[in-house]
Write an enzyme that holds these catalytic residues in place. Structure first.
Site, PDB file in Angstrom:
ATOM      1  N   SER A  56       0.803  -1.226   0.000  1.00 47.55           N
ATOM      2  CA  SER A  56       0.000   0.000   0.000  1.00 47.55           C
ATOM      3  C   SER A  56       0.832   1.270   0.000  1.00 47.55           C
ATOM      4  CB  SER A  56      -0.947   0.005   1.210  1.00 47.55           C
ATOM      5  OG  SER A  56      -0.213  -0.100   2.421  1.00 47.55           O
ATOM      6  N   ASP A 345      -2.469   8.729   7.274  1.00 44.98           N
ATOM      7  CA  ASP A 345      -3.466   7.971   8.029  1.00 44.98           C
ATOM      8  C   ASP A 345      -2.739   7.194   9.126  1.00 44.98           C
ATOM      9  OD1 ASP A 345      -2.314   5.799   6.714  1.00 44.98           O
ATOM     10  OD2 ASP A 345      -3.959   5.531   5.299  1.00 44.98           O
ATOM     11  N   HIS A 348       0.301   5.250   6.753  1.00 41.87           N
ATOM     12  CA  HIS A 348       0.966   5.711   5.537  1.00 41.87           C
ATOM     13  C   HIS A 348       1.415   7.164   5.631  1.00 41.87           C
ATOM     14  CE1 HIS A 348      -1.939   2.489   4.408  1.00 41.87           C
ATOM     15  NE2 HIS A 348      -0.837   2.014   3.828  1.00 41.87           N
TER      16      HIS A 348
END
Length: 381
Positions: A56, A345, A348
């Site tokens: 991600s 977040d 990340h």
């Protein structure tokens, strides 16, 4: 258009005043007109293509249309990105977006999910959120494309490139000039080893044993990439996941001190990866390099003010109480001063942090940032 024609006319008039003779004037105009009409010509990228593998941290849309909880194709993700919420787990650019810019690519490298044919000649992003070195990693979040699956997709892409270029030798020569970046391992800890409710790895392996087992599998996977043309490969180490807002909220004694258990395990893995990179460089024509994401992140945390960052222990977007949710709550407005946040977040980094990490990956700021070379020197080989 009229304005441009007027400028051309004025320039021609000025030339006539300086060069009264016909032939020199005609020759000069023939030389200048292509530049006048087309404008400045953009230089070619430093390498013909850039192939990206990871999770991600660099996924830019491959998870958008699969049954997964690990998706980021909704606001406020992409709030600072020109195309909006594309699937990037960030407010803006990821590290590989920054690297692709520094390599001279005019556009960002597209996700493999929507890249086929001639477009593959410029590269593709195979990354998938929640993916790991181990196939089972991240399964509690639903569908994802493990590193093994990403390699399978790459093999299919190579077959297309062979068809486009005409033969395997031409494809091999072409791919040998490209940059490959691989960043795997975070989820094998976050969404496997340190999640005993779902996975048995922590009961079957000590941290040392797990790092060794992971690296052995990683090495075989990277050798497969090598067998299918990868020669210039940047292996991105795992960062300080024990300093992420999620882990700070769950396990830190004061909400600021990083979780040592996590970071110690990551350091074991990274040390094994450094040795793996050294071993892979014994392959004929191979140029593997290690990017020390852990050390870069550690330096940023130790000196956030040097980079214009102020908040290092909380995410900028809404992630629920105590940063307990992995991704941003949909359509909730994020903090207005996101350029001052290290994290976007619960896990990340923000675009601001990604720019720092991407730049230092491309051109090392410290001798410890990359070994044996940074990506800018890898591109020159």
């Amino acid at each position: 258009m009229a304005c441009k024609e007027q400028q051309h006319s004025m320039l021609i008039t000025a030339i006539r005043q300086r060069l009264p003779h016909g032939r020199p004037l005609l020759l000069l105009l023939l030389l200048l007109l292509p530049q006048l009409l087309l404008g400045p010509v953009r230089s070619a990228p430093q390498v013909p293509c850039y192939f990206i593998f990871g999770d991600s941290l660099v996924d830019n849309g491959n998870n958008n249309n699969i049954a997964s909880l690990a998706r980021a194709n909704y606001p406020p993700y992409g709030i600072d990105f020109s195309a909006g919420a594309t699937g990037r787990f960030c407010n803006g650019l990821t590290t590989v977006d920054v690297i692709s810019q520094l390599l001279g690519f005019e556009d960002y490298i597209p996700p493999y999910a929507r890249t086929r044919g001639q477009d593959l000649l410029g590269g593709a992003n195979f990354a998938s959120a929640a993916a790991g070195i181990r196939d089972e990693t991240g399964q509690q979040l639903g569908a994802r494309i493990s590193f093994g699956g990403q390699i399978q997709n790459y093999v299919q892409a190579v077959q297309q490139i062979v068809e486009i270029l005409g033969d395997e030798d031409s494809a091999a020569d072409y791919l040998s000039k490209c940059i490959f970046s691989v960043g795997m391992g975070s989820n094998d800890y976050l969404n496997n080893y340190f999640m005993p409710t779902f996975y048995s790895t922590s009961s079957r392996y000590t941290p040392d044993e797990y790092a060794t087992a992971l690296t052995q599998q990683y090495s075989q996977q990277l050798r497969t990439l090598y067998n299918y043309g990868a020669r210039k490969v940047a292996v991105i180490g795992v960062g300080q996941i024990g300093c992420s807002p999620n882990e700070l909220a769950r396990l830190s004694t004061d909400g600021v001190t990083c979780v040592g258990q996590f970071n110690s395990a990551i350091q074991l893995f990274n040390r094994e990866v450094v040795q793996m990179v050294n071993d892979l460089n014994s392959l004929d024509g191979a140029h593997f390099t290690y990017i020390n994401a852990y050390g870069i992140f550690q330096n940023i945390l130790a000196n956030p003010g040097d980079y214009g960052l102020r908040v290092t222990n909380r995410g900028c977007c809404g992630v629920g109480r105590n940063n307990g949710q992995i991704t941003c709550l949909p359509y909730q407005p994020p903090c207005p001063n996101r350029r001052e946040f290290l994290f976007w977040d619960a896990f990340h980094p923000t675009e601001a942090a990604n720019i720092i990490i991407g730049r230092r990956s491309y051109r090392a700021q410290s001798s410890s940032d990359a070994s044996p070379m940074d990506i800018s020197h890898l591109a020159q080989l």
